[in-house]
Motif scaffolding. Structure first.
Motif, short mmCIF file in Angstrom:
data_model
loop_
_atom_site.label_atom_id
_atom_site.label_comp_id
_atom_site.label_asym_id
_atom_site.label_seq_id
_atom_site.Cartn_x
_atom_site.Cartn_y
_atom_site.Cartn_z
N GLY A 23 -3.57 -0.85 13.43
CA GLY A 23 -4.10 -0.94 12.29
C GLY A 23 -4.13 0.35 11.40
N ARG A 24 -3.70 1.46 12.01
CA ARG A 24 -3.96 2.94 11.49
C ARG A 24 -2.38 3.62 11.03
N LEU A 25 -2.26 4.25 10.13
CA LEU A 25 -1.32 4.93 9.76
C LEU A 25 -1.47 6.39 10.07
N TYR A 26 -0.79 7.05 10.88
CA TYR A 26 -0.94 8.44 11.58
C TYR A 26 0.26 9.26 10.79
N VAL A 27 -0.19 10.42 10.21
CA VAL A 27 0.66 11.60 9.74
C VAL A 27 0.42 12.67 10.27
N GLU A 28 1.28 13.30 10.78
CA GLU A 28 1.19 14.64 11.55
C GLU A 28 2.27 15.77 11.14
N ALA A 29 1.85 16.91 10.95
CA ALA A 29 3.11 17.79 10.65
C ALA A 29 2.69 19.17 11.35
N LYS A 30 3.64 20.19 11.59
CA LYS A 30 3.57 21.12 12.40
C LYS A 30 4.45 22.21 11.41
N GLU A 36 4.44 -4.34 9.47
CA GLU A 36 4.86 -3.13 10.25
C GLU A 36 6.39 -2.79 10.09
N GLN A 37 7.45 -3.71 10.44
CA GLN A 37 8.63 -3.25 10.39
C GLN A 37 9.51 -3.10 9.34
N GLU A 38 8.71 -3.18 8.12
CA GLU A 38 9.17 -2.96 6.79
C GLU A 38 8.63 -1.61 6.06
N ILE A 39 7.83 -0.72 7.10
CA ILE A 39 7.37 0.33 6.47
C ILE A 39 8.50 1.39 6.16
N THR A 40 8.39 2.03 5.12
CA THR A 40 9.38 3.13 4.96
C THR A 40 8.62 4.66 4.30
N ALA A 41 9.28 5.49 4.79
CA ALA A 41 8.75 6.80 4.42
C ALA A 41 9.95 7.91 3.81
N GLU A 42 9.64 8.54 2.73
CA GLU A 42 10.42 9.48 2.17
C GLU A 42 9.90 10.80 1.94
N TYR A 43 10.54 12.05 2.10
CA TYR A 43 9.98 13.50 1.90
C TYR A 43 10.86 14.07 0.60
N LYS A 44 10.16 14.21 -0.19
CA LYS A 44 10.95 14.88 -1.46
C LYS A 44 10.00 15.85 -2.30
N LEU A 78 5.29 13.63 0.61
CA LEU A 78 5.60 12.52 1.54
C LEU A 78 4.92 11.25 0.69
N LYS A 79 5.66 10.09 0.79
CA LYS A 79 5.56 9.10 0.18
C LYS A 79 6.01 7.89 1.31
N TYR A 96 0.90 -1.03 0.15
CA TYR A 96 0.09 0.22 -0.08
C TYR A 96 0.85 1.14 0.02
N ILE A 97 0.49 2.11 -0.90
CA ILE A 97 1.53 3.38 -0.83
C ILE A 97 0.57 4.72 -0.51
N LEU A 98 1.10 5.40 0.30
CA LEU A 98 0.51 6.89 0.64
C LEU A 98 1.29 7.76 -0.15
N GLU A 99 0.74 8.75 -0.81
CA GLU A 99 1.28 9.83 -1.20
C GLU A 99 0.42 11.19 -0.89
N ALA A 100 1.17 12.14 0.07
CA ALA A 100 0.82 13.03 0.43
C ALA A 100 1.20 14.59 0.22
N GLU A 101 0.57 15.50 -0.40
CA GLU A 101 1.08 16.89 -0.57
C GLU A 101 1.39 17.48 0.63
N MET A 102 2.70 18.05 0.97
CA MET A 102 3.00 18.65 2.13
C MET A 102 4.05 19.75 1.67
N PRO A 103 3.76 20.56 0.94
CA PRO A 103 4.51 21.57 0.68
C PRO A 103 4.65 22.56 1.75
N GLY A 104 6.02 23.25 1.72
CA GLY A 104 6.37 24.02 2.93
C GLY A 104 6.66 23.55 4.32
N PHE A 105 6.35 22.28 4.44
CA PHE A 105 6.79 21.62 5.80
C PHE A 105 8.21 21.03 5.82
N LYS A 106 8.81 21.28 6.82
CA LYS A 106 10.24 20.81 7.10
C LYS A 106 10.08 19.13 7.30
#
Length: 112
Positions: free
Chosen positions: A40-47, A80-88, A92-93, A19-29
């Motif tokens: 059983g849930r993926l949480y994405v938070e940004a400030k 769960e142990q193989e989840i990866t994330a990248e931000y470019k 956010l992917k 499963y792949i999540l792609e989320a637009e998050m421009p301007g966030f560091k």
């Protein structure tokens, strides 16, 4: 007009392997983005915090912006142990490899 956070795209799609999540998050560091998987849930938070200060003759202008965004997605049957994330480039992917399907178990309960 909708708040900035509401207008951002987030897509969760499925391939044969993940499963792949792609989320637009421009301007966030990157350091201000948090990704967690629990229950059983993926949480994405940004400030986001921005401060602008302009000083010209006879006046001072100062603006502050504080923003927070959070989303959650129900995703079962993953490794769960193989989840990866990248931000470019403001995207956010998160890649969540699928777990092997577990055979359904059946148990007959004796009635007393």
């Amino acid at each position: 007009m909708l708040p900035e956070a509401v207008r951002r795209r987030a897509e969760l799609h499925e391939t044969d392997a993940a499963y792949i999540l792609e989320a637009e998050m421009p301007g966030f560091k990157k350091e201000n983005i948090s990704v967690e998987y629990r229950d059983g849930r993926l949480y994405v938070e940004a400030k986001k915090e921005e401060e602008t200060k302009v000083e010209k003759k006879n006046y001072i202008k100062q603006e502050r912006y504080f923003g927070e965004v959070s989303r959650r997605f129900r995703v079962d049957g993953i490794k769960e142990q193989e989840i990866t994330a990248e931000y470019k480039d403001g995207i956010l992917k998160v890649t969540m490899p699928k777990a092997e399907p577990q055979p359904e178990t059946k148990k007959t309960i004796a009635i007393k």
